[in-house]
Scaffold this motif. Structure first.
Motif, PDB file in Angstrom:
ATOM      1  N   GLU A 288       7.053   2.042  49.930  1.00 32.34           N
ATOM      2  CA  GLU A 288       7.320   1.684  48.693  1.00 32.34           C
ATOM      3  C   GLU A 288       6.924   0.742  48.152  1.00 32.34           C
ATOM      4  OE1 GLU A 288      10.880   2.078  46.204  1.00 32.34           O
ATOM      5  OE2 GLU A 288       9.112   3.682  47.315  1.00 32.34           O
ATOM      6  N   LEU A 289       6.875  -0.466  49.447  1.00 34.82           N
ATOM      7  CA  LEU A 289       5.240  -1.395  49.100  1.00 34.82           C
ATOM      8  C   LEU A 289       3.594  -0.868  49.232  1.00 34.82           C
ATOM      9  CD1 LEU A 289       5.838  -3.546  51.927  1.00 34.82           C
ATOM     10  CD2 LEU A 289       7.129  -3.968  49.663  1.00 34.82           C
ATOM     11  N   LEU A 290       3.377  -0.101  48.617  1.00 38.42           N
ATOM     12  CA  LEU A 290       2.150   0.867  48.382  1.00 38.42           C
ATOM     13  C   LEU A 290       2.229   1.454  47.217  1.00 38.42           C
ATOM     14  CD1 LEU A 290       1.325   2.391  52.159  1.00 38.42           C
ATOM     15  CD2 LEU A 290       0.208  -0.249  51.503  1.00 38.42           C
ATOM     16  N   ASN A 291       2.332   0.592  46.367  1.00 37.30           N
ATOM     17  CA  ASN A 291       2.626   1.151  45.018  1.00 37.30           C
ATOM     18  C   ASN A 291       1.572   0.758  44.202  1.00 37.30           C
ATOM     19  OD1 ASN A 291       3.025   2.001  42.031  1.00 37.30           O
ATOM     20  ND2 ASN A 291       5.629   1.472  42.831  1.00 37.30           N
ATOM     21  N   LEU A 292       0.508   1.898  43.993  1.00 34.90           N
ATOM     22  CA  LEU A 292      -0.329   2.147  42.868  1.00 34.90           C
ATOM     23  C   LEU A 292      -0.282   0.760  41.698  1.00 34.90           C
ATOM     24  CD1 LEU A 292      -2.632   5.289  43.343  1.00 34.90           C
ATOM     25  CD2 LEU A 292      -3.060   2.761  44.119  1.00 34.90           C
TER      26      LEU A 292
ATOM     27  N   GLU B  81      -7.400  -2.829  48.508  1.00 31.21           N
ATOM     28  CA  GLU B  81      -6.062  -1.693  48.703  1.00 31.21           C
ATOM     29  C   GLU B  81      -6.351  -1.061  47.455  1.00 31.21           C
ATOM     30  OE1 GLU B  81      -2.227  -2.401  51.232  1.00 31.21           O
ATOM     31  OE2 GLU B  81      -2.536  -4.006  49.663  1.00 31.21           O
ATOM     32  N   HIS B  82      -6.161  -1.479  46.507  1.00 25.06           N
ATOM     33  CA  HIS B  82      -5.334  -0.781  45.126  1.00 25.06           C
ATOM     34  C   HIS B  82      -6.419   0.567  45.131  1.00 25.06           C
ATOM     35  CE1 HIS B  82      -6.741   0.584  41.396  1.00 25.06           C
ATOM     36  NE2 HIS B  82      -4.821   0.470  41.200  1.00 25.06           N
ATOM     37  N   SER B  83      -7.718   0.263  45.115  1.00 29.17           N
ATOM     38  CA  SER B  83      -9.110   1.233  44.889  1.00 29.17           C
ATOM     39  C   SER B  83      -9.120   1.575  46.298  1.00 29.17           C
ATOM     40  CB  SER B  83     -10.314  -0.020  45.516  1.00 29.17           C
ATOM     41  OG  SER B  83     -10.342  -0.542  44.113  1.00 29.17           O
ATOM     42  N   LYS B  84      -9.169   1.551  47.123  1.00 32.91           N
ATOM     43  CA  LYS B  84      -8.946   3.002  48.585  1.00 32.91           C
ATOM     44  C   LYS B  84      -7.370   3.512  47.960  1.00 32.91           C
ATOM     45  CE  LYS B  84      -6.926   2.936  53.042  1.00 32.91           C
ATOM     46  NZ  LYS B  84      -6.098   2.380  54.372  1.00 32.91           N
ATOM     47  N   LEU B  85      -6.373   3.045  48.236  1.00 31.15           N
ATOM     48  CA  LEU B  85      -5.463   4.270  47.437  1.00 31.15           C
ATOM     49  C   LEU B  85      -6.116   5.248  46.011  1.00 31.15           C
ATOM     50  CD1 LEU B  85      -2.407   2.601  48.608  1.00 31.15           C
ATOM     51  CD2 LEU B  85      -3.353   4.119  50.650  1.00 31.15           C
TER      52      LEU B  85
END
Length: 425
Positions: free
Chosen positions: A118-122, A129-133
């Motif tokens: 849930e913490l990995l929300n674009l 981190e955003h760019s990677k995902l």
């Protein structure tokens, strides 16, 4: 002339009766006729004070150039996730006869892995981190990929047209046509097998708990590990840079985001045409005109009254206004898409011949809609199929022609029931 923070603070202290003091988003607008207060706010300045639900006193950007500046400026963060004060919330009752808004999520506890995902929300990440995902999923949403999906989308929509033609004379274009089109395309691009379509609808279209969604995602990933395809799930499983938690988090977002926006646009574009018969006839006489008209559908019928707020990480000056560090800014696509300084005369007018490229209907910048190219194909093919398949289609009623509470705390319009009479030649 630069507007100082003191001037902004003075504006915030004005009474709620001041016509240029936002405090809360207006409740008197509809998707195709937003509140006239947005025009008043644009006249006052690029930014107007706005209250947020956590008590924060921030701003709302209403001018096109100011909106673009905020959305592309790396000095603004998606955190904290603040929601503006609006006319209503999801748990407030709607007027009699209005379609009920589907709850975003049913309550329920999450297991530890799901909490991490849930913490990995674009929508709330910034920087590397955003760019990677985001990079991990964009390959399936390019212009080339969208074009490669066109035959499948066209055939699927032909099936939906045949289904509603044979069902009943009056149908709800939103529920019976737009939603199935967006949901089926979502499954196709992400990689959810056809036999799982009903499960997807039950969990991601209808109310369910977040844990139920994660359980579905995990079971689906196990099934797909040895069954690769040309889809997002295969790309994620083959990406050595991603952890299982990151994959699950990405799929949780992708399965829940965008589908409702596409369904909304198909329904709202239909209402726009049915209430502007001269515009519909223009497209009937030149159906190729639907392709560029999609941009006008997006401009004139934007779903987002405001996007997720951005918070300044340092003092930023935009359009002569100094935005102090820690100040949250809600940007309004609805207002920017009608800014006469950008669009010229008659920005309130719906015109399918307008060059509407550059609208903010899909957002802008690094958080712009990932699936916008596929969405364009869906909207174009859905509207084309209606024009060609139902030459005598007429509007019976549309809930969205009257103001209703926003469908999400971030402030979005809802498509609502769109009843049409299908009378084929």
């Amino acid at each position: 002339m630069t507007t100082s923070s003191t001037e902004i603070e003075n504006a915030m202290s004005n009474t709620a009766g001041c016509p240029f003091h936002a405090r809360s988003l207006p409740s008197d607008g509809t998707p195709l006729a937003p509140s006239p207060r947005f025009a008043e706010w644009r006249e006052q300045g690029a930014f107007v004070p706005l209250d947020f639900q956590d008590g924060h006193e921030g701003l709302v950007a209403t001018r096109y150039d100011a909106v673009v500046s905020v959305l592309q400026d790396p000095r603004f963060s998606m955190l904290p996730a603040r929601m503006p004060v609006g006319p209503a919330t999801l748990d407030e009752p709607k007027s009699e006869g209005a379609a009920a808004a589907v709850p975003l999520e049913l309550p329920g506890d999450l297991d530890e892995a799901a909490q991490a995902s849930e913490l990995l929300n674009l929508l709330t990440l910034d920087g590397a981190e955003h760019s990677k995902l985001r990079r991990a999923v964009t390959a399936r949403f390019t212009v080339r990929q969208a074009r490669s999906r066109e035959p499948w989308i066209r055939d699927m929509i032909a099936g939906e047209v045949a289904r509603i033609r044979g069902s009943k004379d009056v149908v709800d274009l939103w529920h019976d046509y737009a939603m199935p089109i967006s949901a089926r395309t979502h499954c196709h691009v992400i990689g959810i097998p056809p036999q799982k379509y009903e499960d997807f609808v039950e969990l991601f279209v209808e109310p369910s708990t977040a844990q139920q969604k994660y359980d579905f995602i995990r079971a689906l990933l196990e099934e797909r590990r040895n069954d690769p395809g040309e889809d997002v799930i295969t790309d994620l499983l083959n990406n050595p840079e991603l952890t299982q938690i990151e994959i699950e988090g990405l799929l949780r977002l992708l399965m829940g985001a965008g589908r409702d926006s596409v369904a909304y646009l198909i329904a709202t574009a239909s209402v726009a045409l049915l209430t502007h018969p001269e515009q519909m006839e223009l497209l009937r006489s030149d159906v190729e005109g639907v392709r560029p008209a999609v941009e006008e559908f997006m401009r004139a019928g934007s779903m987002f009254v405001t996007l997720f707020a951005r918070t300044a990480t340092e003092d930023v000056e935009i359009e002569g206004t100094i935005i102090r560090a820690g100040t949250s800014v809600a940007v309004s696509p609805v207002a920017a898409n009608r800014d006469p300084a950008h669009w010229g005369e008659n920005p309130e007018q719906f015109d399918v011949t307008r060059d509407a490229f550059g609208h903010i209907g899909f957002g802008y910048g690094i958080h712009g809609c990932i699936g916008q190219q596929v969405a364009r194909v869906e909207i174009r093919e859905a509207i084309t199929a209606l024009l060609e398949g139902f030459p005598d289609i007429s509007l019976v009623s549309a809930e969205q022609l009257e103001p209703h509470p926003f469908a999400h705390p971030v402030a979005v319009y809802e498509a609502g029931e769109v009843l049409v009479r299908l009378t084929t030649a």
